[in-house]
Motif scaffolding. Sequence first.
Motif, mmCIF file in Angstrom:
data_model
loop_
_atom_site.group_PDB
_atom_site.id
_atom_site.type_symbol
_atom_site.label_atom_id
_atom_site.label_comp_id
_atom_site.label_asym_id
_atom_site.label_seq_id
_atom_site.Cartn_x
_atom_site.Cartn_y
_atom_site.Cartn_z
ATOM 1 N N GLY A 160 0.869 -1.205 0.054
ATOM 2 C CA GLY A 160 0.081 -0.123 0.098
ATOM 3 C C GLY A 160 1.025 1.263 0.075
ATOM 4 O O GLY A 160 2.043 1.399 -0.462
ATOM 5 N N TYR B 53 -4.112 -2.333 -0.010
ATOM 6 C CA TYR B 53 -4.790 -1.387 0.627
ATOM 7 C C TYR B 53 -4.232 -0.046 0.115
ATOM 8 O O TYR B 53 -3.296 0.555 0.262
ATOM 9 C CB TYR B 53 -4.782 -1.435 2.109
ATOM 10 N N LEU C 59 -12.827 -1.772 4.738
ATOM 11 C CA LEU C 59 -12.386 -0.978 5.916
ATOM 12 C C LEU C 59 -13.227 0.311 5.846
ATOM 13 O O LEU C 59 -13.429 1.010 6.789
ATOM 14 C CB LEU C 59 -10.873 -0.616 5.757
ATOM 15 N N MET D 279 -7.734 -6.209 10.087
ATOM 16 C CA MET D 279 -6.800 -6.851 9.478
ATOM 17 C C MET D 279 -6.860 -8.387 9.956
ATOM 18 O O MET D 279 -6.853 -9.133 8.998
ATOM 19 C CB MET D 279 -5.597 -6.039 9.077
ATOM 20 N N CYS E 141 -8.762 -4.150 0.114
ATOM 21 C CA CYS E 141 -9.264 -3.252 1.251
ATOM 22 C C CYS E 141 -10.010 -2.052 0.559
ATOM 23 O O CYS E 141 -9.431 -1.294 -0.337
ATOM 24 C CB CYS E 141 -8.339 -3.002 2.068
ATOM 25 N N THR F 184 -10.165 4.057 3.531
ATOM 26 C CA THR F 184 -10.828 4.296 4.920
ATOM 27 C C THR F 184 -11.469 5.567 5.009
ATOM 28 O O THR F 184 -12.682 5.936 4.464
ATOM 29 C CB THR F 184 -9.744 4.236 5.820
ATOM 30 N N THR G 102 0.340 2.096 5.174
ATOM 31 C CA THR G 102 0.962 0.722 5.475
ATOM 32 C C THR G 102 2.574 1.193 5.604
ATOM 33 O O THR G 102 2.991 0.217 6.383
ATOM 34 C CB THR G 102 1.037 0.122 4.039
#
Length: 225
Positions: A32, A96, A178, A218, A138, A141, A36
């Motif tokens: 990511g 992600y 997420l 996760m 994912c 967010t 990350t």
Amino acid sequence: MQRFYKLLQIALIAVPLLAMRQDKPLKVIFFGDSITQAGVGPTGYITQMTETLKAKGQSGQYELSGAGIGGNKIYDLYLRLEDDVLSKKPDVVFIYVGINDVWHKTSHGTGTDADKYVKFYDALIKKMKAQNIRVIICTPTVIGERNDNSNAQDGDLNYYSKLIRDIAAKNSVELCDLRKYFGDYLLKNNPENKEKGVLTSDRVHLTDEGNKFLAERMMEALLKK
């Protein structure tokens, strides 16, 4: 009888080899952006997941590592897929990415158009599945923690999250939603409707509590059968 003994010999050789394979830890890579990249820090979500596995006596079963670079978008991940992921021979990869693809449209005048986002995502998954990697994707967010859809990028984040849900279904890969998890949490835990300070420090990057929450989600995805 001779055939029986030959099969027995094969079995006696195969069983220890199988046991050796099972003893080898499952290699998990988190692929990511800056979230990350920070995940391997002292309180990062990857570090917290490693500590949780250790506390459960499962540290020998999993080997977790991060492959995050700040500012990355989906096409950056595609360009470094071979060097940073495939060459490591992982068993599981979490993808992600998406915050910068949306955020940079307004903050930098760049970003990633939806059609290109889907094409690069599909290409990433195809290359990983060709190597029998278990892929978990994912949804992005938050860019702002207000819980009433009044953050400037909420519309785009919701749309790109829908794209990822569709990509997961189309490619038969697992989804870690997420966007939904963060939204549900903020509805309950952000009564003042603050823009930041609950799970993020700056509307995007995670606080210690944010990393803890992400680590838990996760972990649920990783251990899901």
